[in-house]
Scaffold this active site. Sequence first.
Site, short mmCIF file in Angstrom:
data_model
loop_
_atom_site.label_atom_id
_atom_site.label_comp_id
_atom_site.label_asym_id
_atom_site.label_seq_id
_atom_site.Cartn_x
_atom_site.Cartn_y
_atom_site.Cartn_z
N GLU A 146 35.49 34.60 47.94
CA GLU A 146 34.84 35.72 48.00
C GLU A 146 33.17 36.77 48.56
O GLU A 146 33.50 37.80 48.29
CB GLU A 146 35.82 36.10 46.10
CG GLU A 146 34.60 36.14 45.36
CD GLU A 146 35.10 36.51 43.92
OE1 GLU A 146 34.51 36.01 42.74
OE2 GLU A 146 36.70 35.97 43.95
N HIS A 167 43.99 37.19 53.05
CA HIS A 167 42.93 38.55 51.88
C HIS A 167 43.46 39.90 52.10
O HIS A 167 44.33 40.09 52.48
CB HIS A 167 41.21 37.97 51.70
CG HIS A 167 41.03 36.94 50.77
ND1 HIS A 167 40.13 37.29 49.68
CD2 HIS A 167 41.38 35.47 50.74
CE1 HIS A 167 39.86 35.64 49.18
NE2 HIS A 167 40.51 35.07 49.72
N LYS A 186 38.44 49.55 44.53
CA LYS A 186 39.68 48.68 43.88
C LYS A 186 39.21 47.32 42.76
O LYS A 186 39.33 47.01 42.34
CB LYS A 186 39.62 47.89 45.25
CG LYS A 186 40.92 46.29 45.13
CD LYS A 186 40.46 45.56 46.36
CE LYS A 186 41.29 44.31 45.99
NZ LYS A 186 42.76 44.23 45.74
#
Length: 445
Positions: A322, A349, A419
């Site tokens: 990530e 992703h 997000k």
Amino acid sequence: MTATNPTTPLPLWAAPGAGAPLDVLVDVPGSKSLTNRYLVLAALADGPGVLRSALLSRDTRLMAGALETLGIAVDLPTAPEGALAVTPHPVRGHVTIDCGLAGTVMRFLPAVAALADGPVHFKGDVEALARPMGPVIRALQALGVRVDEEGERGRLPFTVHGHGAVRGGHVDVDASGSSQFVSGLLLAAARFEQGLVVRHTGPTLPSLPHIEMTVETLRAAGVQVDDSRPAIWEVAPGPIAARDVRVEPDLSNAAPFLCAALVVGGTVRVPGWPARTTQPGALLPGILERMGARTALTDDVLAVTGTGEIHGVDLDLHAAGEIAPTIAALAVLADSPTRLRGIAHLRGHETDRLAALAQEIGRLGGQAEQTADGLVITPRPLTGGTWRTYADHRMATAGALIGLRVPGVLVEDVATTAKTIPDFVRMWDTMLAGGAAQPGAVAPR
């Protein structure tokens, strides 16, 4: 899945450059990964629970809303520092869950939905329809749960037909595409009649720290988990204890702010950095030291100091994929090539991150080549231009980081950062203005 350009124009944000070395404190919001795991466990617990310092972002609000749809009472705080209260109720069916683009919602809640008293329909954003869901669907079907696939096989939308209980037992799952496939099964497993044994069967297992995070949160809630055998997890049936917990800062969300110290020079500090954690972002200090930074952890404040010089590296990021977009952004500004390995799973992703990074780096004049499991980035002189984000928050923050040094970078749809960082632009502006960049803070004028 490949990165594609949006069909309609999206707003462009002129990424600000930095006029001077930094000397700032950045207070990072709570961890998305922990917040959503705590939410699921609180929803299945044996009494009301409280989450303190929980992240309030699009992904966590989607999780809270989905749990409310399933009949769980979730009271969101009115201020970022407030507590989030969860009161469990029997899981309700005959409902529709909107997953948005949240991988944790679409992959954690199908196993919870299997406990409902009727069908639960799962849908999501257009971009979410490309994200792989097959391993979760196949695992539930192997456990005797009916799942109707209504779109492309192994993708959203689909419907889980709950009957109030799941027998449990043993199940094989290929989690090569995402560790969330394992975590989603483990989080609900204690509520299955026989518990659950999950065996990973794929060739690789990315983001293992995220599975370790799931195991640790389960154990903290009194659930018995045996992970003594490699790639096998056994969860015993039993209650999930209600808890009052505090959520750690999101260490991966701290990455663009800490990396700014390398790009601009100076020091960026993040308070609340845990001495021990299962968050993959904990690998960041060691990575940044290899790329030219000095780091120091004093009490709970991590300080990263840079000079503006960035060194290329050869990194295996399979445990912390990530943060790969952030490291890639640093790599295009480095003094030598960088190879990022172990991140083939990033193709599944929010977008195909490897394709997206290669495409956008190339758009600015850089050189980034895809490999079987990552990227090779060779620094080149960069020019300004539009940096597309593909509805991906990590792409947006990567563009902001490059814009610190490259004039004229226009980040498309920077609002997608909501997000996981609901106030990113204000925090970024505040950091560059020399103030303490706190969630909700107003940049000095």
